[in-house]
Design a protein around this motif. Structure first.
Motif, PDB file in Angstrom:
ATOM      1  N   PRO A  27       0.900  -0.910   0.386  1.00  0.00           N
ATOM      2  CA  PRO A  27       0.095  -0.053  -0.188  1.00  0.00           C
ATOM      3  C   PRO A  27       0.535   1.491   0.195  1.00  0.00           C
ATOM      4  CG  PRO A  27      -0.508  -1.501   2.043  1.00  0.00           C
ATOM      5  CD  PRO A  27       0.449  -1.643   1.229  1.00  0.00           C
ATOM      6  N   ALA A  28      -0.001   2.259  -0.155  1.00  0.00           N
ATOM      7  CA  ALA A  28       0.901   3.794  -0.088  1.00  0.00           C
ATOM      8  C   ALA A  28       1.243   3.778   1.284  1.00  0.00           C
ATOM      9  CB  ALA A  28      -0.366   4.903  -0.241  1.00  0.00           C
ATOM     10  N   GLY A  29       2.481   4.573   1.675  1.00  0.00           N
ATOM     11  CA  GLY A  29       3.315   4.999   2.848  1.00  0.00           C
ATOM     12  C   GLY A  29       4.069   6.192   2.684  1.00  0.00           C
ATOM     13  N   GLN A  30       4.878   6.423   3.615  1.00  0.00           N
ATOM     14  CA  GLN A  30       5.640   7.362   4.033  1.00  0.00           C
ATOM     15  C   GLN A  30       6.736   6.938   3.376  1.00  0.00           C
ATOM     16  OE1 GLN A  30       5.860  11.197   3.122  1.00  0.00           O
ATOM     17  NE2 GLN A  30       3.686  10.358   2.751  1.00  0.00           N
ATOM     18  N   ARG A  31       7.155   5.247   3.730  1.00  0.00           N
ATOM     19  CA  ARG A  31       8.183   5.038   4.140  1.00  0.00           C
ATOM     20  C   ARG A  31       8.418   3.046   3.444  1.00  0.00           C
ATOM     21  NH1 ARG A  31      12.366   5.077   9.041  1.00  0.00           N
ATOM     22  NH2 ARG A  31      11.404   3.528  10.304  1.00  0.00           N
ATOM     23  N   LEU A  32       8.864   2.715   2.590  1.00  0.00           N
ATOM     24  CA  LEU A  32       8.820   1.715   2.854  1.00  0.00           C
ATOM     25  C   LEU A  32      10.112   0.590   3.696  1.00  0.00           C
ATOM     26  CD1 LEU A  32       8.303  -1.262   1.611  1.00  0.00           C
ATOM     27  CD2 LEU A  32       9.861  -0.700  -0.227  1.00  0.00           C
ATOM     28  N   VAL A  33      10.095  -0.427   4.620  1.00  0.00           N
ATOM     29  CA  VAL A  33      11.648  -0.258   5.219  1.00  0.00           C
ATOM     30  C   VAL A  33      11.150  -2.069   4.926  1.00  0.00           C
ATOM     31  CG1 VAL A  33      11.760  -1.098   7.202  1.00  0.00           C
ATOM     32  CG2 VAL A  33      10.412   0.505   7.119  1.00  0.00           C
ATOM     33  N   GLU A  34      12.675  -2.340   4.900  1.00  0.00           N
ATOM     34  CA  GLU A  34      12.525  -4.194   4.041  1.00  0.00           C
ATOM     35  C   GLU A  34      13.923  -4.331   5.452  1.00  0.00           C
ATOM     36  OE1 GLU A  34      13.251  -5.550   0.262  1.00  0.00           O
ATOM     37  OE2 GLU A  34      12.514  -3.235  -0.780  1.00  0.00           O
ATOM     38  N   PRO A  35      13.555  -5.173   5.829  1.00  0.00           N
ATOM     39  CA  PRO A  35      14.552  -5.738   7.158  1.00  0.00           C
ATOM     40  C   PRO A  35      15.725  -6.704   6.204  1.00  0.00           C
ATOM     41  CG  PRO A  35      12.447  -5.798   7.716  1.00  0.00           C
ATOM     42  CD  PRO A  35      11.456  -5.481   6.245  1.00  0.00           C
ATOM     43  N   PHE A  36      14.964  -7.312   5.049  1.00  0.00           N
ATOM     44  CA  PHE A  36      16.059  -8.607   4.355  1.00  0.00           C
ATOM     45  C   PHE A  36      16.112  -7.722   3.147  1.00  0.00           C
ATOM     46  CE2 PHE A  36      13.148 -10.638   7.460  1.00  0.00           C
ATOM     47  CZ  PHE A  36      13.933 -11.048   8.193  1.00  0.00           C
ATOM     48  N   VAL A  37      17.058  -6.734   2.387  1.00  0.00           N
ATOM     49  CA  VAL A  37      17.201  -6.117   1.704  1.00  0.00           C
ATOM     50  C   VAL A  37      17.784  -6.536   0.531  1.00  0.00           C
ATOM     51  CG1 VAL A  37      19.549  -4.670   2.171  1.00  0.00           C
ATOM     52  CG2 VAL A  37      17.793  -3.226  -0.178  1.00  0.00           C
ATOM     53  N   GLY A  38      18.902  -7.993   0.993  1.00  0.00           N
ATOM     54  CA  GLY A  38      19.295  -7.717  -0.511  1.00  0.00           C
ATOM     55  C   GLY A  38      19.717  -7.468  -1.893  1.00  0.00           C
ATOM     56  N   ALA A  39      19.664  -8.066  -2.759  1.00  0.00           N
ATOM     57  CA  ALA A  39      19.813  -6.700  -4.026  1.00  0.00           C
ATOM     58  C   ALA A  39      18.955  -5.889  -4.026  1.00  0.00           C
ATOM     59  CB  ALA A  39      19.913  -7.752  -5.084  1.00  0.00           C
ATOM     60  N   GLY A  40      17.967  -6.177  -3.552  1.00  0.00           N
ATOM     61  CA  GLY A  40      17.472  -4.539  -3.810  1.00  0.00           C
ATOM     62  C   GLY A  40      16.108  -3.963  -4.606  1.00  0.00           C
ATOM     63  N   ASN A  50      10.286   7.138   1.055  1.00  0.00           N
ATOM     64  CA  ASN A  50      11.768   7.031   1.618  1.00  0.00           C
ATOM     65  C   ASN A  50      12.105   5.919   1.965  1.00  0.00           C
ATOM     66  OD1 ASN A  50      13.315   9.993   2.421  1.00  0.00           O
ATOM     67  ND2 ASN A  50      10.446  10.325   3.671  1.00  0.00           N
ATOM     68  N   TYR A  51      13.197   5.642   1.778  1.00  0.00           N
ATOM     69  CA  TYR A  51      13.813   3.771   2.378  1.00  0.00           C
ATOM     70  C   TYR A  51      14.467   4.005   3.561  1.00  0.00           C
ATOM     71  CZ  TYR A  51      11.291   3.528  -2.362  1.00  0.00           C
ATOM     72  OH  TYR A  51      11.064   3.247  -3.691  1.00  0.00           O
ATOM     73  N   LEU A  52      13.975   2.883   4.447  1.00  0.00           N
ATOM     74  CA  LEU A  52      15.133   2.102   5.154  1.00  0.00           C
ATOM     75  C   LEU A  52      15.346   0.928   4.858  1.00  0.00           C
ATOM     76  CD1 LEU A  52      16.638   2.368   8.032  1.00  0.00           C
ATOM     77  CD2 LEU A  52      14.937   1.541   9.193  1.00  0.00           C
ATOM     78  N   LEU A  53      16.131   0.473   4.354  1.00  0.00           N
ATOM     79  CA  LEU A  53      17.162  -0.760   4.255  1.00  0.00           C
ATOM     80  C   LEU A  53      18.196  -1.436   4.589  1.00  0.00           C
ATOM     81  CD1 LEU A  53      17.209   0.652  -0.342  1.00  0.00           C
ATOM     82  CD2 LEU A  53      15.381  -0.545   1.445  1.00  0.00           C
ATOM     83  N   CYS A  54      17.413  -2.106   4.918  1.00  0.00           N
ATOM     84  CA  CYS A  54      18.700  -3.919   6.773  1.00  0.00           C
ATOM     85  C   CYS A  54      19.016  -4.974   5.985  1.00  0.00           C
ATOM     86  CB  CYS A  54      17.512  -3.765   7.454  1.00  0.00           C
ATOM     87  SG  CYS A  54      16.523  -2.148   8.125  1.00  0.00           S
ATOM     88  N   ASP A  55      20.135  -4.725   6.311  1.00  0.00           N
ATOM     89  CA  ASP A  55      20.817  -5.988   6.373  1.00  0.00           C
ATOM     90  C   ASP A  55      21.566  -7.103   7.278  1.00  0.00           C
ATOM     91  OD1 ASP A  55      20.708  -8.712   3.842  1.00  0.00           O
ATOM     92  OD2 ASP A  55      22.046  -8.632   4.530  1.00  0.00           O
ATOM     93  N   ILE A  56      21.706  -7.749   7.328  1.00  0.00           N
ATOM     94  CA  ILE A  56      23.027  -7.991   8.518  1.00  0.00           C
ATOM     95  C   ILE A  56      24.286  -8.016   8.019  1.00  0.00           C
ATOM     96  CG2 ILE A  56      21.250  -9.409  10.394  1.00  0.00           C
ATOM     97  CD1 ILE A  56      22.138 -12.189   9.086  1.00  0.00           C
ATOM     98  N   ASN A  57      24.243  -8.755   6.058  1.00  0.00           N
ATOM     99  CA  ASN A  57      25.825  -8.626   5.969  1.00  0.00           C
ATOM    100  C   ASN A  57      26.139  -7.359   5.262  1.00  0.00           C
ATOM    101  OD1 ASN A  57      27.254  -8.824   4.050  1.00  0.00           O
ATOM    102  ND2 ASN A  57      26.106 -10.768   3.041  1.00  0.00           N
ATOM    103  N   LYS A  58      26.931  -7.418   6.333  1.00  0.00           N
ATOM    104  CA  LYS A  58      27.827  -5.902   6.223  1.00  0.00           C
ATOM    105  C   LYS A  58      28.660  -4.926   5.078  1.00  0.00           C
ATOM    106  CE  LYS A  58      31.632  -3.048   8.726  1.00  0.00           C
ATOM    107  NZ  LYS A  58      32.438  -2.999   9.528  1.00  0.00           N
TER     108      LYS A  58
END
Length: 286
Positions: A27-40, A50-58
């Motif tokens: 749905p629509a929103g102000q920010r998409l958050v991906e806890p497992f962004v991978g290749a994106g 806006n986006y918050l793109l997260c991954d445990i791979n440093k």
């Protein structure tokens, strides 16, 4: 028809083929958050402010930050690695050795891209000591994704990258966020094993915790969550209360080309509004 934007990394389980189906549920929103962004791929083919793109791979997150800040410098240095003379097993294993010993973020980022494009099947795998251990891929002419790197950098100007786990990512959620989760998939059978991307891997307990966090995020906080996974009895039980869509997609689940086949994938959508109504109905029946 809008052309989909490809990621600049090869990625086992990448979502390029599923983007259209996934985006239908976001749905629509102000920010998409991906806890497992991978290749994106989902990030690249959505249009949130806006986006918050997260991954445990440093290595992944540090490379994205470098590409975000100075793509031309990165492209210039990376292009020197993508020449015919370097498409060689000896050079590959020497580069892998240097990568595993490197500490400088730029050196590791350049090595990461080279290994990703020259290694076997786009895998990203580390051993228990934290060393990258994917074998040489023996490709005829590995592709240098110059245009895709520029596209990623341009798109990422409204993104924040964070090297954190999924539970930490959920803790950062706020109103008007939308969440898309692409966790390491549950095994298709009891004999199948998880691919260990980083650390100890993603356990069945993690699958259950992620599902619980997603339900609570939608039910209690009013933040919608979409998850993709294998369509198996386990995931259908874990994602109870969500809207489910089944998609048949080609997956390289075997090293032998003749054994590769389509598998069913599940897209689970926890709608913040409808899920809250489901909770009320369940409480009334109890």
């Amino acid at each position: 028809m809008i052309k989909k934007q490809r990621a600049f990394l090869k990625w086992a389980g990448g979502k390029f083929k599923l983007v259209d189906a996934i985006v239908r549920h976001l749905p629509a929103g102000q920010r998409l958050v991906e806890p497992f962004v991978g290749a994106g791929s989902v990030f690249l083919n959505t249009d949130y402010p806006n986006y918050l793109l997260c991954d445990i791979n440093k290595d992944l997150i540090e490379m994205y930050r470098i590409v975000q800040k100075d793509p031309e410098h990165f492209i210039g240095l990376a292009g020197e690695l993508f020449v015919a003379a370097n498409n060689d097993s000896d050079f590959y294993y020497e580069t892998r050795k240097r990568f595993n010993a490197a500490t400088d973020p730029l050196d590791r980022a350049l090595g990461f891209l080279y290994l990703n494009r020259h290694g076997f099947n786009g895998l990203c795998r580390y051993n228990r000591k934290g060393s990258f251990n994917v074998p040489f891929g023996s490709y005829k002419k590995p592709y240098f994704p110059e245009a895709e790197i520029r596209g990623f950098s341009l798109k990422s100007q409204n993104a924040e990258f964070a090297c954190i786990g999924y539970e930490q990512a959920f803790a950062l959620l706020k109103q008007e966020d939308v969440v898309y989760c692409d966790p390491p998939y549950a095994p298709l059978s009891t004999t199948a094993s998880f691919t260990t991307y980083v650390g100890a891997g993603f356990s069945l307990d993690d699958q259950a915790i992620l599902a619980r966090n997603s339900r609570h995020t939608a039910f209690e906080k009013g933040i919608p969550v979409v998850i993709s996974n294998h369509d198996i009895p386990l995931t259908r039980e874990l994602y109870r209360g969500a809207k489910l869509e089944v998609i048949s997609v080609q997956r390289n689940i075997s090293q032998k080309g003749a054994s590769r086949k389509k598998v069913d994938e599940l897209i689970a959508f926890y709608d913040a509004v409808e899920s809250s109504g489901n909770v009320i109905q369940m409480l009334q029946r109890a």
